[in-house]
Scaffold this active site. Structure first.
Site, PDB file in Angstrom:
ATOM      1  N   SER A 135       0.969  -1.248   0.012  1.00 46.35           N
ATOM      2  CA  SER A 135       0.111  -0.121   0.147  1.00 46.35           C
ATOM      3  C   SER A 135       0.791   1.296   0.015  1.00 46.35           C
ATOM      4  CB  SER A 135      -0.823   0.024   1.374  1.00 46.35           C
ATOM      5  OG  SER A 135      -1.364   1.304   1.505  1.00 46.35           O
ATOM      6  N   TYR A 175      -1.869  -0.976  10.030  1.00 42.73           N
ATOM      7  CA  TYR A 175      -2.135  -1.382   8.437  1.00 42.73           C
ATOM      8  C   TYR A 175      -0.695  -0.847   7.753  1.00 42.73           C
ATOM      9  CZ  TYR A 175      -3.832  -1.452   3.677  1.00 42.73           C
ATOM     10  OH  TYR A 175      -3.993  -1.611   2.350  1.00 42.73           O
TER      11      TYR A 175
HETATM   12  N1  LIG Z   1      -8.398  -0.618  -2.510  1.00 39.80           N
HETATM   13  C1  LIG Z   1      -7.527   0.217  -1.896  1.00 39.80           C
HETATM   14  O1  LIG Z   1      -7.502   1.551  -1.786  1.00 39.80           O
HETATM   15  C2  LIG Z   1      -6.245  -0.319  -1.535  1.00 39.80           C
HETATM   16  C3  LIG Z   1      -5.162   0.383  -1.331  1.00 39.80           C
HETATM   17  C4  LIG Z   1      -3.978  -0.090  -1.185  1.00 39.80           C
HETATM   18  C5  LIG Z   1      -3.781  -1.363  -0.887  1.00 39.80           C
HETATM   19  N2  LIG Z   1      -4.797  -2.120  -0.877  1.00 39.80           N
HETATM   20  C6  LIG Z   1      -4.651  -3.525  -0.819  1.00 39.80           C
HETATM   21  O2  LIG Z   1      -5.021  -4.355  -2.082  1.00 39.80           O
HETATM   22  C7  LIG Z   1      -5.365  -5.714  -1.527  1.00 39.80           C
HETATM   23  C8  LIG Z   1      -6.855  -6.081  -1.953  1.00 39.80           C
HETATM   24  O3  LIG Z   1      -7.557  -4.762  -1.620  1.00 39.80           O
HETATM   25  P1  LIG Z   1      -9.016  -4.552  -2.226  1.00 39.80           P
HETATM   26  O4  LIG Z   1      -9.371  -3.232  -2.089  1.00 39.80           O
HETATM   27  O5  LIG Z   1      -9.205  -5.538  -3.349  1.00 39.80           O
HETATM   28  O6  LIG Z   1      -9.975  -5.270  -1.003  1.00 39.80           O
HETATM   29  P2  LIG Z   1     -11.118  -6.486  -1.033  1.00 39.80           P
HETATM   30  O7  LIG Z   1     -12.028  -6.421  -2.148  1.00 39.80           O
HETATM   31  O8  LIG Z   1     -11.789  -6.286   0.350  1.00 39.80           O
HETATM   32  O9  LIG Z   1     -10.471  -7.836  -1.292  1.00 39.80           O
HETATM   33  C9  LIG Z   1      -9.615  -8.148   0.048  1.00 39.80           C
HETATM   34  C10 LIG Z   1      -9.527  -9.819  -0.693  1.00 39.80           C
HETATM   35  O10 LIG Z   1      -8.809 -10.477   0.731  1.00 39.80           O
HETATM   36  C11 LIG Z   1      -9.245 -11.726   0.777  1.00 39.80           C
HETATM   37  N3  LIG Z   1      -9.361 -11.860   2.241  1.00 39.80           N
HETATM   38  C12 LIG Z   1      -9.679 -11.387   3.387  1.00 39.80           C
HETATM   39  N4  LIG Z   1      -9.259 -11.764   4.509  1.00 39.80           N
HETATM   40  C13 LIG Z   1      -8.681 -12.964   4.065  1.00 39.80           C
HETATM   41  C14 LIG Z   1      -8.049 -14.063   4.889  1.00 39.80           C
HETATM   42  N5  LIG Z   1      -8.094 -14.259   6.220  1.00 39.80           N
HETATM   43  N6  LIG Z   1      -7.579 -15.282   4.056  1.00 39.80           N
HETATM   44  C15 LIG Z   1      -7.543 -15.104   2.923  1.00 39.80           C
HETATM   45  N7  LIG Z   1      -7.862 -14.195   2.195  1.00 39.80           N
HETATM   46  C16 LIG Z   1      -8.623 -13.043   2.748  1.00 39.80           C
HETATM   47  C17 LIG Z   1     -10.717 -11.610   0.300  1.00 39.80           C
HETATM   48  O11 LIG Z   1     -11.203 -12.775   0.111  1.00 39.80           O
HETATM   49  P3  LIG Z   1     -12.469 -13.779   0.743  1.00 39.80           P
HETATM   50  O12 LIG Z   1     -13.274 -12.724   1.682  1.00 39.80           O
HETATM   51  O13 LIG Z   1     -13.379 -14.243  -0.398  1.00 39.80           O
HETATM   52  O14 LIG Z   1     -11.958 -14.563   1.522  1.00 39.80           O
HETATM   53  C18 LIG Z   1     -10.887 -10.630  -0.578  1.00 39.80           C
HETATM   54  O15 LIG Z   1     -10.805 -11.340  -1.908  1.00 39.80           O
HETATM   55  C19 LIG Z   1      -5.459  -5.827   0.115  1.00 39.80           C
HETATM   56  O16 LIG Z   1      -4.018  -6.502   0.271  1.00 39.80           O
HETATM   57  C20 LIG Z   1      -5.113  -4.281   0.371  1.00 39.80           C
HETATM   58  O17 LIG Z   1      -4.730  -3.993   1.650  1.00 39.80           O
HETATM   59  C21 LIG Z   1      -5.986  -1.805  -1.456  1.00 39.80           C
END
Ligand SMILES: NC(=O)c1ccc[n+]([C@@H]2O[C@H](COP(=O)([O-])OP(=O)(O)OC[C@H]3O[C@@H](n4cnc5c(N)ncnc54)[C@H](OP(=O)(O)O)[C@@H]3O)[C@@H](O)[C@H]2O)c1
Length: 265
Positions: free
Chosen positions: A128, A141
């Site tokens: 991130s 985080y």
């Molecule tokens: N969106 C943003 O602004 C942003 C910015 C910077 C970084 N990120 C990073 O990008 C990545 C994806 O984020 P996103 O925005 O796409 O969020 P998201 O739509 O909430 O996706 C998160 C994913 O993580 C999985 N997950 C959650 N807890 C888990 C666990 N205990 N074991 C295995 N899988 C788990 C979920 O799968 P299930 O619920 O199906 O298990 C889901 O597919 C994350 O690492 C996040 O920190 C996001």
């Protein structure tokens, strides 16, 4: 790197689903993960879903065994957590570090020996931009994403002679709906409540008007396909401009810039 087999964690939504879809389009055989593959709302066509709960070591081992040899691992699954530093419960911190850091490290340890032996592979950590631009009330985080980047940065050179690239992609604000799934810990009567709420409102608004997950997927793909992937890629939140500013401004000025973007002083 040309097509092969890819494993994308957290491919049930957001960035993971977009990365999985992009890899399918590139001709990869793609495994995606979810804690509950049967309940994935909008499964990506062409992706085989495997069960993975990063909070459970046995689940991580079963997932790696089910996927078999992989050429690309994208450690994308993660928890987004927030709360004032002194109010973060230890059990929540342990869970966060297990999912965001140790789970990704363990899965990488399980696939890397095969990549090394085949002299071919890519591991991408989805970090991130907050790890590069720390934000108040997101300390756990920020620290988890900085930790996973640290593992990747240091381990890179261990694999440099084996045709295996390890890289980190730092997304900025991405419109995936992650705000709704964020875990929050603010104590009753917290002295930080007003500032926390201000930060959170700005954070959620930034995410809602953020770039698409598909744009992040394009950067992840560029990292995978580069003959020599860079240690760090960043995408969203004006990454090229703010990383350039970070090189010329003092730490204090950068800290103020990040705080102001989130309504804080
Ligand atoms: N969106 C943003 O602004 C942003 C910015 C910077 C970084 N990120 C990073 O990008 C990545 C994806 O984020 P996103 O925005 O796409 O969020 P998201 O739509 O909430 O996706 C998160 C994913 O993580 C999985 N997950 C959650 N807890 C888990 C666990 N205990 N074991 C295995 N899988 C788990 C979920 O799968 P299930 O619920 O199906 O298990 C889901 O597919 C994350 O690492 C996040 O920190 C996001």
């Amino acid at each position: 790197m040309s097509a092969g087999t890819a494993l994308v964690t957290g491919a049930s939504s957001g960035i993971g689903a977009a990365v999985a879809a992009a890899l399918v389009r590139r001709g990869y055989t793609v495994y995606g993960t979810s804690r509950d593959p049967e309940k994935v709302n909008d499964p990506v066509e062409g992706v085989t879903y495997l069960a993975l709960d990063l909070s459970d070591d046995a689940s991580i081992e079963a997932c790696a065994a089910a996927a078999g040899p992989v050429d690309v691992l994208v450690n994308n699954a993660g928890e987004s957590q927030s709360g004032p530093f002194e109010e973060l419960p230890m059990d929540a911190l342990r869970r966060l570090f297990q999912i965001n850091v140790l789970g990704a490290v363990r899965l990488s340890q399980l696939v890397l020996p095969g990549m090394r032996e085949r002299r071919r592979g890519r591991v991408v950590m989805v970090g991130s931009m907050l790890a590069s631009f720390p934000l108040a009330y997101r300390s756990s985080y920020v620290a988890s994403k900085a930790a996973v980047k640290g593992f990747a940065h240091a381990a890179r050179r261990e694999y440099a002679g084996y045709g295996v690239g390890i890289t980190t992609v730092e997304p900025g604000s991405i419109a995936t709906g992650i705000s709704e799934r964020r875990t929050q810990y603010v104590a009753e009567g917290s002295p930080f409540r007003a500032a926390y709420d201000t930060m959170l409102a700005a954070l959620n608004a930034n995410e809602a008007r953020g770039i698409t997950a598909a744009k992040v997927a394009a950067t992840v793909l560029a990292a995978i396909e580069a003959p020599r992937p860079r240690p760090l890629y960043a995408v969203g939140s004006n990454a090229p401009l703010v990383f350039a500013l970070r090189r010329v401004l003092t730490r204090g000025a950068v800290e103020r810039m990040v705080a102001r973007r989130h309504g804080l002083r």
